[in-house]
Design an enzyme around this catalytic site. Structure first.
Site, PDB file in Angstrom:
ATOM      1  N   ASN A  90      46.310 -23.586  52.539  1.00  0.00           N
ATOM      2  CA  ASN A  90      47.242 -24.709  52.504  1.00  0.00           C
ATOM      3  C   ASN A  90      47.064 -25.537  53.770  1.00  0.00           C
ATOM      4  O   ASN A  90      46.238 -25.209  54.642  1.00  0.00           O
ATOM      5  CB  ASN A  90      48.688 -24.232  52.325  1.00  0.00           C
TER       6      ASN A  90
ATOM      7  N   ASN B  25      49.811  -9.827  44.000  1.00  0.00           N
ATOM      8  CA  ASN B  25      50.246 -10.966  43.182  1.00  0.00           C
ATOM      9  C   ASN B  25      49.072 -11.590  42.444  1.00  0.00           C
ATOM     10  O   ASN B  25      49.169 -11.933  41.255  1.00  0.00           O
ATOM     11  CB  ASN B  25      50.898 -12.028  44.073  1.00  0.00           C
TER      12      ASN B  25
ATOM     13  N   ASP C 140      49.398 -17.756  45.344  1.00  0.00           N
ATOM     14  CA  ASP C 140      48.747 -16.585  44.753  1.00  0.00           C
ATOM     15  C   ASP C 140      48.461 -16.820  43.268  1.00  0.00           C
ATOM     16  O   ASP C 140      47.397 -16.452  42.760  1.00  0.00           O
ATOM     17  CB  ASP C 140      49.622 -15.351  44.925  1.00  0.00           C
TER      18      ASP C 140
END
Length: 297
Positions: free
Chosen positions: A174, A41, A234
């Site tokens: 994250n 990605n 991504d």
């Protein structure tokens, strides 16, 4: 040239009303199959933005001549693949509920080859989800290292994660991955930030924060109509890294990453709505003002 290390995968993305508890079930309201894998990605995003990229990944005997193979060729992604003829190309089964929360089941398939493969020494590399020990060896050999543990963060033990962090120049994560890394390393969030030159922590729909040289900068999200959050991180990394190699300052790179991610979440599928540089720049100006000329590197 940007090198990306990690998974190439086929994504089965499903929508569910809620994520079930153990020993319970839910019903699937929609299911689609897309091109995916964190590293792929990112590579696709970088190529679409106009930068040269080499993808280091593992594929099965089902990949050559496939639609995914032709798609990568069309994008102009250079590939250094470990091929395992008798294995499947890795496959991800992702379930997203009405709140945007997500659960993933991942079949490694051919990616098991990472464990026995020779790690390359690279001048500029971003390591996405892959075998922890392979990533560790890449980090030790390479000159400039960007790292993103992704949902594989639970596969890292204290030694492998510690080695990668010690060799990393940029850390992406994250809020869930930050918490797990701190637990694995037995350190605080502040101590984790201090271990790298630059840390970028994303917080889903609540924006992201850049930590560098003792400073902290908040970057708000670009408001769009959310279709599916899969692939947003991504795309953020693809935008950031593309801007970084062009010589933009880190805060601008984060904003470009945010704008790039805003395109992806408007459609289901990690590679179905990637922007080129012109489209990204147009939306950037709408939300952040003029995109200044990059610095010389």
């Amino acid at each position: 040239m940007i090198h990306i290390v990690g998974h190439t995968a086929i994504d089965h993305i499903s929508k569910v009303p809620h994520l079930p508890k153990a020993n319970c079930s839910t019903h699937i309201t929609d299911r689609q199959i897309y091109f995916g894998g964190g590293a792929s990605n990112i590579a696709a995003g970088i190529a679409t933005l106009g930068e040269e990229v080499i993808l280091h990944s593992c594929i099965g005997g089902d990949f050559a001549g496939s639609d995914y193979d032709r798609w990568m060729q069309k994008l102009g992604i250079c590939r250094e693949f470990f091929e395992v003829p008798d294995a499947h190309t890795p496959t991800a089964f992702m379930f997203t509920d009405d709140n945007g929360d997500q659960m993933t089941f991942f079949e490694w398939g051919a990616s098991a080859a990472f464990a026995r493969s020779e790690a390359p020494a690279l001048p500029f590399v971003h390591m996405a989800t892959a075998d922890p020990h392979f990533n560790c060896r890449v980090a030790e050999k390479s000159e400039f290292v960007s790292f993103d543990p992704g949902q594989d963060v639970f596969w890292y033990d204290k030694e492998t994660l510690g080695t990668i962090i010690e060799n990393a120049d940029i850390l992406f994560a994250n809020q869930h991955e930050v918490k797990q890394m701190c637990q694995t390393l037995s350190i605080s969030r502040d101590d984790l930030i201090k271990k790298v030159d630059m840390a970028i922590f994303t917080m889903s729909g609540n924006g992201s924060t850049l930590y560098t040289k003792g400073d902290e900068h908040f970057i708000p999200v670009v408001p769009v109509t959310l279709a599916d959050p899969t692939g947003a991180g991504d795309a953020y990394r693809a935008g950031f890294l593309s801007a970084y190699v062009r010589g933009y300052p880190p805060l601008t790179c984060c904003r470009i990453g945010t704008v790039t991610a805003s395109f992806v979440v408007e459609h289901v599928g990690c590679q179905t709505h990637l922007p080129d540089w012109k489209a990204m720049e147009t939306r950037y100006r709408q939300h952040f003002g003029t995109l200044e000329a990059p610095q010389n590197r």
